[in-house]
Design a protein around this motif. Structure first.
Motif, PDB file in Angstrom:
ATOM      1  N   ASP A 253       0.817  -1.221   0.000  1.00  0.00           N
ATOM      2  CA  ASP A 253       0.000   0.000   0.000  1.00  0.00           C
ATOM      3  C   ASP A 253       0.845   1.263   0.000  1.00  0.00           C
ATOM      4  OD1 ASP A 253      -2.169  -1.630   0.036  1.00  0.00           O
ATOM      5  OD2 ASP A 253      -2.753  -1.220   2.116  1.00  0.00           O
ATOM      6  N   GLY A 254       1.925   1.286   0.787  1.00  0.00           N
ATOM      7  CA  GLY A 254       2.762   2.478   0.856  1.00  0.00           C
ATOM      8  C   GLY A 254       3.383   2.826  -0.483  1.00  0.00           C
ATOM      9  N   VAL A 255       3.852   1.809  -1.203  1.00  0.00           N
ATOM     10  CA  VAL A 255       4.438   2.039  -2.527  1.00  0.00           C
ATOM     11  C   VAL A 255       3.358   2.490  -3.507  1.00  0.00           C
ATOM     12  CG1 VAL A 255       5.663   0.951  -4.454  1.00  0.00           C
ATOM     13  CG2 VAL A 255       6.280   0.368  -2.109  1.00  0.00           C
ATOM     14  N   ALA A 256       2.168   1.921  -3.391  1.00  0.00           N
ATOM     15  CA  ALA A 256       1.067   2.315  -4.274  1.00  0.00           C
ATOM     16  C   ALA A 256       0.730   3.792  -4.099  1.00  0.00           C
ATOM     17  CB  ALA A 256      -0.164   1.458  -3.997  1.00  0.00           C
ATOM     18  N   VAL A 257       0.730   4.260  -2.839  1.00  0.00           N
ATOM     19  CA  VAL A 257       0.470   5.680  -2.590  1.00  0.00           C
ATOM     20  C   VAL A 257       1.579   6.527  -3.209  1.00  0.00           C
ATOM     21  CG1 VAL A 257       0.285   7.464  -0.819  1.00  0.00           C
ATOM     22  CG2 VAL A 257      -0.883   5.279  -0.513  1.00  0.00           C
ATOM     23  N   LEU A 258       2.834   6.099  -3.069  1.00  0.00           N
ATOM     24  CA  LEU A 258       3.934   6.831  -3.690  1.00  0.00           C
ATOM     25  C   LEU A 258       3.786   6.863  -5.210  1.00  0.00           C
ATOM     26  CD1 LEU A 258       7.032   5.588  -1.623  1.00  0.00           C
ATOM     27  CD2 LEU A 258       5.959   7.842  -1.536  1.00  0.00           C
ATOM     28  N   MET A 259       3.270   5.803  -5.774  1.00  0.00           N
ATOM     29  CA  MET A 259       3.094   5.758  -7.232  1.00  0.00           C
ATOM     30  C   MET A 259       2.037   6.756  -7.705  1.00  0.00           C
ATOM     31  SD  MET A 259       3.401   1.622  -7.824  1.00  0.00           S
ATOM     32  CE  MET A 259       3.070   1.675  -9.590  1.00  0.00           C
ATOM     33  N   THR A 260       1.093   7.101  -6.820  1.00  0.00           N
ATOM     34  CA  THR A 260       0.096   8.109  -7.203  1.00  0.00           C
ATOM     35  C   THR A 260       0.721   9.485  -7.370  1.00  0.00           C
ATOM     36  OG1 THR A 260      -0.522   8.740  -4.933  1.00  0.00           O
ATOM     37  CG2 THR A 260      -1.674   6.854  -5.910  1.00  0.00           C
ATOM     38  N   PHE A 261       1.935   9.658  -6.855  1.00  0.00           N
ATOM     39  CA  PHE A 261       2.596  10.964  -6.940  1.00  0.00           C
ATOM     40  C   PHE A 261       2.868  11.375  -8.374  1.00  0.00           C
ATOM     41  CE2 PHE A 261       4.775  11.103  -2.472  1.00  0.00           C
ATOM     42  CZ  PHE A 261       3.527  10.920  -1.887  1.00  0.00           C
ATOM     43  N   VAL A 262       2.863  10.400  -9.325  1.00  0.00           N
ATOM     44  CA  VAL A 262       3.116  10.762 -10.715  1.00  0.00           C
ATOM     45  C   VAL A 262       2.077  11.764 -11.199  1.00  0.00           C
ATOM     46  CG1 VAL A 262       1.773   8.827 -11.681  1.00  0.00           C
ATOM     47  CG2 VAL A 262       3.568   9.884 -13.038  1.00  0.00           C
ATOM     48  N   ALA A 263       0.834  11.623 -10.716  1.00  0.00           N
ATOM     49  CA  ALA A 263      -0.212  12.573 -11.116  1.00  0.00           C
ATOM     50  C   ALA A 263       0.082  13.960 -10.569  1.00  0.00           C
ATOM     51  CB  ALA A 263      -1.570  12.079 -10.603  1.00  0.00           C
ATOM     52  N   VAL A 264       0.536  14.029  -9.321  1.00  0.00           N
ATOM     53  CA  VAL A 264       0.836  15.327  -8.704  1.00  0.00           C
ATOM     54  C   VAL A 264       2.049  15.962  -9.373  1.00  0.00           C
ATOM     55  CG1 VAL A 264       1.069  16.506  -6.502  1.00  0.00           C
ATOM     56  CG2 VAL A 264       0.086  14.206  -6.562  1.00  0.00           C
TER      57      VAL A 264
END
Length: 561
Positions: A253-264
């Motif tokens: 889950d933690g890595v998945a949240v970090l992967m959402t940073f591409v949108a930001v």
């Protein structure tokens, strides 16, 4: 030649300031009176070639248009919601924004000290340790240019997909083809190239209207979705929105949240535009850094509000991601709004997307012009020409438009291939942002000569935090959403290849040939350096011996005509 008191003389390189805005004067030869802006750009080594018709507001308008929060969010919804669900969206955005703001403020500090269209590329060259200036400029410049030149194509591709998705909503029997997406993208690129070739004042006016519309549309959407949603109840429980990570990847889950940073990161990568427009901005060493911080701060806050609205109203994430429309934003709007209201919001997004693509084209053309001015590209003599009628770099605009259209051929290879443009833009830009900031923090220290806008004693700390964030995110942005046996070519994240390949080629070019002739930014004014004493001294990274002969030593700045 203007007359001012001689520049400060420093006993050795360890005590010399290494930026090149000269408060007391590296005195340029001139045959006319200069205002404050022209004195700064002349001290940096460049003639004043553009009209300074951008203000703080119009510069902010261009950068906010490049940010294009509404169309950017619509274009990257797949990465935010699709990797970690609503919790990933709301937590990912606000966490990433704290670190992105550190990068933005550190960049603004560099912009205040060196307000040139070369931006980060110039800063890397000047700040680098002796002998490393050209290589630092080379890496920074090419990474920044790759990020800039992919900006307009990725935006215009998303814009075309939204336009055709709207056609599918209006006529359910219509199914867009990849060729139609490509041809529409090409048309929009050509229109943007024409507008970007107009006189500066026209471009500034166009982008002012576009950014004003962006503001209005963004706030209208933030209000309209909660007010007009057809769902009952209107909002999801806060516990579900904030605490339920819908992990759609094969990673923790933690890595998945970090992967959402591409949108930001992709959304927020446009706040460097004021740096590149600083030679066309009045009061540039104050207005341009303020525009950078305003863009990042206002964009980050309003973007988060939009994240919250969507997170609290979405019903079925899988349906949004897998819709036959092929555009998650359009799918989401149809899920939560009546069709007419959904079409109205989609129309607002399309108009904002057009303005955003235009801003990207303008910023990229100025970067191409700045690097061509220093002969970084093949046929630079063509791309660095300023059109005598419009006083804008028309040839650089044409080059970017042609390259952008060629990149959009990736549409024909499928959504995964064209999607690489988004990750490339995120990585390329932030690597370019981080290099000069890292040099300023870890190599320059207290020798950094600040401009009128600065962070004071907190500058190195804030810069260090920003650089650490970039180092963390580079490998994260290269991760695919699946791994192991599930990883097939059509699900592969091709960012490491599509960005790493050109950068590897650039490094090989440097080792084999470019290091022999590329010496960093080339100044185009003649300078007179007047030491106060007949002994070897250091003025702005240039060694001046007792006989007044200058040689290139610290940094990479050339004092040739």
């Amino acid at each position: 030649m203007s007359t001012t008191k001689p520049p400060n003389i420093y006993p050795d390189a360890d005590h010399a300031p290494v930026t090149s805005v000269l408060l007391d004067g590296d005195i340029p030869y001139t045959d006319h009176e200069m205002d404050a802006d022209e004195r700064v750009i002349m001290a940096l080594g460049y003639k004043q070639e553009f009209k300074r018709e951008f203000s703080l507001w119009t510069t902010f308008c261009v950068s906010f248009a490049v940010l294009g929060l509404l169309p950017s969010f619509a274009s990257t919804l797949y990465y935010g919601m699709g990797y970690a669900g609503t919790a990933g969206m709301v937590w990912g955005w606000i966490i990433a924004m704290v670190f992105i703001q550190c990068v933005a403020m550190s960049m603004a500090e560099l912009c205040s000290a060196m307000p040139t269209s070369g931006g980060l590329y110039y800063a890397a060259a000047v700040l680098a340790p002796p002998g490393y200036g050209p290589f630092a400029a080379w890496i920074t410049g090419w990474s920044n240019w790759i990020g800039q030149v992919t900006g307009a194509p990725s935006v215009d591709y998303s814009l075309s997909a939204m336009i055709l998705a709207a056609g599918s909503i209006a006529n359910p029997e219509y199914v867009p083809t990849n060729w139609q997406v490509f041809l529409l993208t090409t048309l929009i690129m050509i229109i943007h190239a024409v507008i970007s070739s107009m006189p500066t004042k026209w471009i500034a006016t166009f982008n002012s209207y576009g950014s004003t519309f962006n503001f209005i549309a963004l706030f209208a959407v933030i209000i309209a979705i909660p007010a007009g949603t057809k769902n009952s109840p209107k909002f999801l429980p806060s516990k579900e929105v904030w605490g339920n990570i819908t992990n759609l990847t094969d990673f923790p889950d933690g890595v998945a949240v970090l992967m959402t940073f591409v949108a930001v990161i992709w959304t927020m990568s446009g706040y460097d535009s004021p740096f590149h427009l600083s030679e066309e901005c009045s009061n540039a060493n104050v207005a341009s850094p303020r525009a950078i911080v305003m863009t990042s701060g206002v964009g980050g806050l309003t973007g988060w509000f939009l994240q919250l609205v969507v997170a609290y109203t979405v019903l079925d994430i899988d349906e949004v991601m897998d819709s036959s429309l092929g555009q998650p934003w359009a799918s989401y709007l149809l899920q939560v709004m009546p069709q007419k209201a959904a079409m109205a919001i989609l129309a607002l997004t399309i108009i904002c997307g057009f303005s955003m693509g235009q801003g990207c084209m303008v910023a990229a053309s100025r970067v191409t012009y700045a690097y061509a001015r220093d002969d970084c590209f093949p046929l630079s003599r063509i791309w660095k020409q300023v059109n005598p009628h419009t006083q804008t770099p028309v040839n650089a605009v044409i080059l970017n438009a042609v390259l952008g259209i060629l990149m959009c051929l990736l549409v024909l290879a499928g959504s995964t291939a064209i999607g690489a443009l988004f990750s490339i833009g995120a990585i390329a830009q932030f690597v370019a942002f981080a290099v000069p900031i890292a040099i300023r923090v870890f190599f320059v220290g207290n020798r950094f000569r600040r401009g009128p806008w600065h962070l004071g004693r907190y500058g190195p700390v804030i810069g260090g935090i920003g650089v650490s964030f970039v180092l963390l995110m580079v490998p994260i942005l290269c991760l695919p959403s699946v791994k192991g046996n599930d990883l097939t070519p059509d699900l592969m994240n091709w960012t490491c290849l599509v960005y790493g390949g050109p950068m590897l080629a650039v490094i090989i070019w440097w080792v084999v040939d470019a290091r022999k002739w590329f010496k960093g930014p080339k100044v185009n004014v003649e300078h007179a350096i007047h030491p106060e004493q007949k002994e070897d001294s250091v003025v702005e990274g240039v060694v001046v011996d007792g006989d007044n002969h200058a040689s290139e030593s610290a940094g990479s700045k050339s004092l040739k005509d």
